[in-house]
Write a protein that holds these residues in place. Structure first.
Motif: not given
Ligand code: MOS
Length: 744
Positions: A7-10, A445-447, A469-472, A478-485
């Motif tokens: 499901a969508r992270i948001d 911290g694997r972030r 990003v998490a997979q690659t 949960d440790n990936i922060i995505v900043e868009l827009g």
């Protein structure tokens, strides 16, 4: 590559109301703005009386052409503009912005706006097709880049064909009506402007800067979420320019929201189109001639058109000969623009209905007719499709639908008082790809933090980015922060034309590879380390950290050699892109297209099957089930792909049966400019929506093999429904939307 069906992270943020949309941005001491719009569709403003408006408690100011002259350097053009704003006294369409009131509260601004008295010198306005005063211009006449597809002598082939179909198909005026209103917040600080506005391309700030006469670097546009866009929020508009000017004058933040009703005229929309189509065929259904003359409505000064749609249709079947034309019809209307699946939804409608008419004329099953005319090569250019699984889609969907139980005779499947009709149609959408940058910072911290000025408009872009990003990099999701827009971030592609996933993830993968190379290089040069003097190319990120032939090293250990944090910028531009495509993005020039190359053309495909039930006495139309099968190359996150396709299919049902903006042609004015009168499908209209994904290997388009699905699902459903209506009733309705008054 594939991703988990997550499901969508948001999603949780959204359903719990925690998402901050642009209009939720907190600003100090704002003023509120409200548009004054024109009450006539054509003419001039004679006078503006603001005496009563000024007496409203809380009134601050009003912008009109009388006091903004020279301050707005508006360029009429595409995309995203209405015709004119307050820079002159000229009226070009009903509901045109003629002023903007600012006040201490929204209520005061609204009240004052309604108390502005404007005297017009009104003229006759041409409302649309067939009206006096329209002009009809061939797109080839003004667009040197467009050549209407032609092949052989279509007129002669049609003349000689034993079976002929000739009909005119029409699509209506429709408005996007995203749930989120068109809102803008503008704030100045030290000569720099910040704009909070939902956008499909934040770097279009360049346009705003031009209008305001300032450096684009002094404009920051923020659009972290959008409550739907569908083409209506393509770029920063003149609305934002007005808000910016008011904010500059008052030195206070301005909050502006066009009302639901105003959105029908101060934003773009899907204008009506008309298609005169002739098919000439052999007795066994081979299409010898395809003749398609299209007419598209647009505003008075605009060249806006969807002529790309005729290229799609002309490439779609293995026609013997083709002759086409596209004309724009200029009328006194606001400017149209993209609306979900803009080109194909209207151009494929007529073609896919005409195919059904031909199927009856030659007494062939409509699937068999399509099989006999299927092609793996563009009949116009001779270039192959990169991959095309159209007939596999038909087979899968037909099987799931139970098509073999259909009796072809119209009205032959009655069930009590209900006339049952089964219909089908093809779907396709260009597999577009553009250019993008992407920043990734790998942290201890694997972030990781991803920065990219791509736009999350509800399609799930942030989710597939985080997953990739998490997979690659071997990190927990949960440790990936995505900043868009945000224009403070590296430029991303325009969120349009279903290009986002393929384009964005290509840049993300480039960034991931750069991270790998840097971390690996540090690892092999580190004395005493696990990988010292080894082969950097053999090292990979895994769940264990940095992994190679000699074992694994925790990521923090590997990253410590680089100071514990590493930021890289990835880049991607499709092979035939202009040299500076990524830099151009940052200057507000998006890269479109990409689905036609000299070596192949690339489309996603689908087959739509529909059951309609029409009440024999009342004409009530129900759609108890739709089944779609789609092939779109690599399916990354199946859950999201399904949800995109389902949304598209529901959109398709609405476009066929519900949505139409009605006009009072005497006044050239839209009349159903609200959610009570503008019909959209609701839960009660949507029953069983079934989606099947047909496996397809796409190797030529991009390394991921992704074709995009944002717009595919809504195409073909309108034709499938019209075809099912014919099967149920024996009545061929060629004008959308199909309503019960067409059937009683
Ligand atoms: Mo989408 S209609 O291509 O913005």
């Amino acid at each position: 590559m594939t991703l988990q069906a997550k499901a969508r992270i948001d999603a949780a943020l959204k359903v719990t109301g925690q998402v901050k949309y642009p209009s939720d941005a907190a600003v100090k001491n704002p003023v509120y703005a409200y548009f004054v719009t024109s009450a006539v569709a054509k003419g001039r403003i004679k006078s503006i009386n603001t005496d009563q408006a000024k007496r409203v408690d809380g009134f601050i100011d009003i912008l009109t052409h009388e006091n903004t002259k020279g301050e707005i350097k508006t360029q009429v053009g595409y995309p995203g503009f209405t015709n004119q704003t307050v820079e002159t006294d000229e009226i070009q369409h009903d509901g045109q912005i003629v002023g903007m009131v600012v006040a201490e509260s929204y209520e005061a601004a609204r009240e004052a706006a309604h108390k502005v008295q404007i005297q017009y010198e009104a003229q006759y306005a041409a409302p649309g097709f067939d009206a006096d005063g329209i002009t009809i211009r061939s797109v080839e006449g003004f667009d040197a880049n467009f050549k209407a597809p032609r092949k052989g002598d279509a007129a002669k082939a049609y003349e000689q064909a034993p079976v002929k179909i000739e009909a005119v198909y029409e699509t209506p005026t429709q408005h996007h009506n995203a749930m989120e209103l068109h809102s803008t917040i503008c704030e100045w600080q030290d000569g720099k402007l910040t704009i909070h506005e939902a956008s499909q391309f934040v770097y279009r700030r360049a346009y705003l800067a031009d209008c305001l006469g300032i450096d684009e670097k002094d404009v920051r546009v923020l659009s972290r979420f959008a409550g739907g866009s569908f083409g209506s929020k393509v770029s920063c508009t003149v609305r934002a320019v007005l808000a910016a000017i008011a904010a500059r004058r008052l030195n206070r933040p301005v909050k502006l929201a066009a009302t639901r009703s105003q959105a029908f005229t101060v934003t773009t929309y899907r204008a009506e189109t008309r298609h005169a189509i002739k098919l000439g065929a052999t007795a066994d259904g081979k299409i010898e001639a395809y003749i398609h003359d299209a007419y598209e409505l647009t505003s008075r000064p605009s060249n806006y058109n969807l002529a790309g749609g005729i290229r799609t249709a002309s490439s779609f079947y293995n026609y013997g000969a083709v002759a086409t034309s596209v004309s724009v019809v200029n009328a006194d209307r606001n400017m149209p623009g993209w609306m979900r699946s803009p080109h194909e939804l209207v151009y494929m409608f007529g073609l896919e209905c005409a195919l059904d008419e031909l199927a009856y004329a030659v007494k062939l099953d409509p699937i068999e007719l399509r099989r006999r005319n299927d092609t793996q090569v563009d009949p116009i250019s001779g270039v192959p499709y990169s991959s095309r699984s159209l007939m596999q889609c038909f087979e899968t969907a037909a099987q799931a639908f139970g098509w073999q139980r259909r009796t072809p005779e119209p009205k032959s499947m009655r069930d009590g008082d209900w006339l049952v009709g089964w219909g089908c149609a093809s779907a396709c959408y260009p597999a577009n790809i553009g250019a993008s940058a992407a920043g990734i910072t790998l942290q201890t911290g694997r972030r990781a933090k991803v920065e990219i000025a791509f736009q999350e408009v509800g399609q799930g872009g942030s989710t597939v980015i985080a997953q990739t990003v998490a997979q690659t990099l071997g990190l927990p999701l949960d440790n990936i922060i995505v900043e868009l827009g945000d224009t403070n971030l590296p430029p991303g592609t325009i969120t349009a034309g279903s290009n986002g996933t393929a384009t964005t993830l290509s840049a993300i993968l480039d960034a991931c590879e750069k991270l790998r190379a840097r971390v690996a290089a540090a690892a092999v040069s580190a004395k005493g380390g696990l990988f010292h003097a080894g082969d950097a190319a053999a090292l990979r990120f895994t769940d264990q950290g940095l992994s190679g032939p000699h074992g694994d090293e925790p990521l923090d250990t590997a990253l410590a050699r680089l100071g514990g944090s590493l930021r890289v910028i990835g880049q991607f531009a499709r092979p035939d892109a202009p040299a500076n495509a990524v830099r151009d993005l940052g200057r507000g020039i998006p890269l479109f297209g990409g689905h036609r190359t000299k070596d192949f053309i690339a489309f996603s495909h689908g087959a739509q099957f529909v059951e309609v039930r029409i009440h024999a006495r009342t004409g009530e139309i129900r759609v108890p089930r739709v089944v779609g099968a789609f092939a779109a190359g690599t399916i990354l996150n199946e859950l999201m792909v399904r949800s995109q396709l389902m949304g598209g299919m529901i959109w398709g049902i609405g476009s066929a049966l519900h949505e139409a903006t009605e006009m009072d042609r005497r006044a050239a004015r839209y009349v159903n400019t609200n959610f009570a009168d503008y019909m959209i499908p609701v839960n009660a209209d949507i029953k069983d929506v079934q989606i099947h994904l047909v496996p397809e290997t796409e190797t030529r388009l991009n390394a991921l093999g992704v074709k995009g699905v944002g717009e595919l699902g809504s195409i073909g459903l309108n034709s499938a429904i019209a075809n099912a209506v014919f099967h149920a009733t024996g009545r061929r309705i060629r004008k959308l939307p199909i309503r019960l008054e067409d059937l009683v």
